[in-house]
Design an enzyme around this catalytic site. Sequence first.
Site, short mmCIF file in Angstrom:
data_model
loop_
_atom_site.label_atom_id
_atom_site.label_comp_id
_atom_site.label_asym_id
_atom_site.label_seq_id
_atom_site.Cartn_x
_atom_site.Cartn_y
_atom_site.Cartn_z
N ARG A 260 -2.15 -0.53 -4.26
CA ARG A 260 -2.03 0.43 -5.37
C ARG A 260 -1.85 -0.34 -6.67
O ARG A 260 -2.79 -0.69 -7.34
CB ARG A 260 -0.86 1.38 -5.08
CG ARG A 260 -0.83 2.62 -5.97
CD ARG A 260 0.36 3.50 -5.63
NE ARG A 260 1.64 2.86 -5.90
CZ ARG A 260 2.35 3.03 -7.00
NH1 ARG A 260 1.94 3.87 -7.93
NH2 ARG A 260 3.50 2.39 -7.18
N SER B 101 7.03 -2.07 1.56
CA SER B 101 7.83 -3.15 0.95
C SER B 101 7.08 -4.47 0.87
O SER B 101 7.70 -5.50 0.60
CB SER B 101 9.10 -3.37 1.76
OG SER B 101 9.95 -2.28 1.64
N TRP C 241 1.00 -7.74 2.49
CA TRP C 241 1.03 -9.06 1.85
C TRP C 241 1.66 -10.11 2.78
O TRP C 241 1.08 -11.19 2.99
CB TRP C 241 1.85 -8.94 0.56
CG TRP C 241 1.78 -10.10 -0.38
CD1 TRP C 241 0.89 -11.14 -0.33
CD2 TRP C 241 2.63 -10.33 -1.51
NE1 TRP C 241 1.14 -12.00 -1.38
CE2 TRP C 241 2.20 -11.52 -2.12
CE3 TRP C 241 3.70 -9.63 -2.07
CZ2 TRP C 241 2.82 -12.05 -3.25
CZ3 TRP C 241 4.31 -10.15 -3.20
CH2 TRP C 241 3.87 -11.34 -3.78
N GLY D 13 1.03 -2.98 -6.97
CA GLY D 13 1.56 -4.29 -6.64
C GLY D 13 2.45 -4.87 -7.72
O GLY D 13 2.38 -6.07 -8.02
N HIS E 28 7.84 -1.91 12.09
CA HIS E 28 8.82 -1.29 11.19
C HIS E 28 10.08 -0.93 11.97
O HIS E 28 11.00 -0.33 11.39
CB HIS E 28 8.26 0.01 10.60
CG HIS E 28 7.11 -0.15 9.66
ND1 HIS E 28 7.07 -1.12 8.68
CD2 HIS E 28 5.96 0.56 9.51
CE1 HIS E 28 5.94 -0.99 7.99
NE2 HIS E 28 5.26 0.01 8.48
P1 A3P Z 1 2.76 -0.26 -4.78
O1 A3P Z 1 2.55 1.06 -4.11
O2 A3P Z 1 4.05 -0.31 -5.56
O3 A3P Z 1 1.61 -0.72 -5.57
P2 A3P Z 1 3.12 -2.16 2.43
O4 A3P Z 1 2.10 -3.24 2.59
O5 A3P Z 1 4.42 -2.45 3.09
O6 A3P Z 1 2.55 -0.84 2.77
O7 A3P Z 1 3.50 -2.13 0.90
C1 A3P Z 1 2.60 -1.61 -0.04
C2 A3P Z 1 2.94 -2.12 -1.41
O8 A3P Z 1 2.61 -3.50 -1.50
C3 A3P Z 1 2.13 -1.40 -2.45
O9 A3P Z 1 2.95 -1.36 -3.62
C4 A3P Z 1 0.94 -2.34 -2.62
O10 A3P Z 1 0.25 -2.16 -3.82
C5 A3P Z 1 1.62 -3.68 -2.53
N1 A3P Z 1 0.74 -4.77 -2.11
C6 A3P Z 1 -0.27 -4.72 -1.20
N2 A3P Z 1 -0.85 -5.92 -1.08
C7 A3P Z 1 -0.21 -6.75 -1.93
C8 A3P Z 1 -0.39 -8.13 -2.27
N3 A3P Z 1 -1.32 -8.86 -1.70
N4 A3P Z 1 0.46 -8.65 -3.19
C9 A3P Z 1 1.41 -7.91 -3.77
N5 A3P Z 1 1.62 -6.60 -3.50
C10 A3P Z 1 0.82 -6.03 -2.59
#
Ligand code: A3P
Length: 342
Positions: A304, A84, A88, A306, A149
């Site tokens: 992935r 989620s 970030w 984002g 988590h």
């Molecule tokens: P997607 O798989 O939809 O691309 P977490 O960090 O909780 O594992 O969440 C992963 C999701 O956050 C992934 O989404 C990832 O690409 C996205 N993400 C990772 N770093 C990010 C950033 N700096 N800004 C925005 N989204 C980011």
Amino acid sequence: MAPTKFAKIHTINGEASNEEQDNLSQDMKDLIFSLPREKGWRTPYLYLFQGFWCQPAEIQAISTFQNHFQAKDSDVFVATVPKSGTTWLKALTFATVNRQHHFISSKNHPLLSFNPHDLVPFIEYTVYGNHENLPNFSNFHEPRLFGTHVPFDSLSNSIKDSSNCKIVYICRNPFDTFISSWVFCNKIKQDSLPTLGLDEAFEMFCNGKIGYGPFWNHMLGYWKESQERPKRVLFLKYEDLKDDVNFELKKLAKFLNCPFTLEEESEGVIENIIKLCSFEKMKEFEINKIGKFGRNFENKYLFRKGEIGDWTNYLSPSMVENLSKVIEEKLSECGLKFKAKN
Ligand code: A3P
């Protein structure tokens, strides 16, 4: 308290993989043996522990955390639903809280050489992940930053009741969380497991059977607490950060008692933090291209697409209808709503 020592004695239900049982104490095996279990996403099984689904090693770490962790008033917890925006939010929190020691535009900024999960360690993987010893906190600088988590109700009592520590929570529209989880889990699953199909994973997700799920209980626990104790819990959404990260970052800094000064604003500190922690930048850092998180997975899988709305490329109309119903049924009462498309 003496460090705990664990021995391999018998198998859980005679079927769980050796990997799942490694390092589990006999007491833990007995406990886990007694819990309801379901097929896992990236490990053979998930177990229902304290009302949420998780893996054996996580249960052991969370139990130790619950029994031993003493929060300090200055502690900051980044609590999240998996997939989620954890990475970030950890990066933004680390950069903001430490901006006096680690200048954002420095060539040596820690985010350039460490993944955010190393800088803001997970309670249930990194901090309490070593089953031989309890953590030594003397190496932690204050304010201590932790990630988790774990659902709100299962945090240690000292976090929930007796300290004034801060919790920053983030969740995301369940459609994108689902797709992000499905892709991620298939990338990092145990080699011996077959690929988890989209339909099966979707069914599991809608029934709440996913790590730390059901997702609605996770969100509601922190949501309720953020409403009752807004100075303790800040509730954020991934989509709000995507829409206006400047506004959300100021909110975060204020909540953490380190608001940006006018001088910092005019010097571009906020913009520099946003840029440093942006998806595009972070994805390209060497550590995030070739580094690994523990034994488990490569950092590159954390970045992935984002985007908001990638689920539209995967879900059928009937899936959308089903998940919309779950969201409506479970979350509408508390008024929690998500933007699901751009
Ligand atoms: P997607 O798989 O939809 O691309 P977490 O960090 O909780 O594992 O969440 C992963 C999701 O956050 C992934 O989404 C990832 O690409 C996205 N993400 C990772 N770093 C990010 C950033 N700096 N800004 C925005 N989204 C980011």
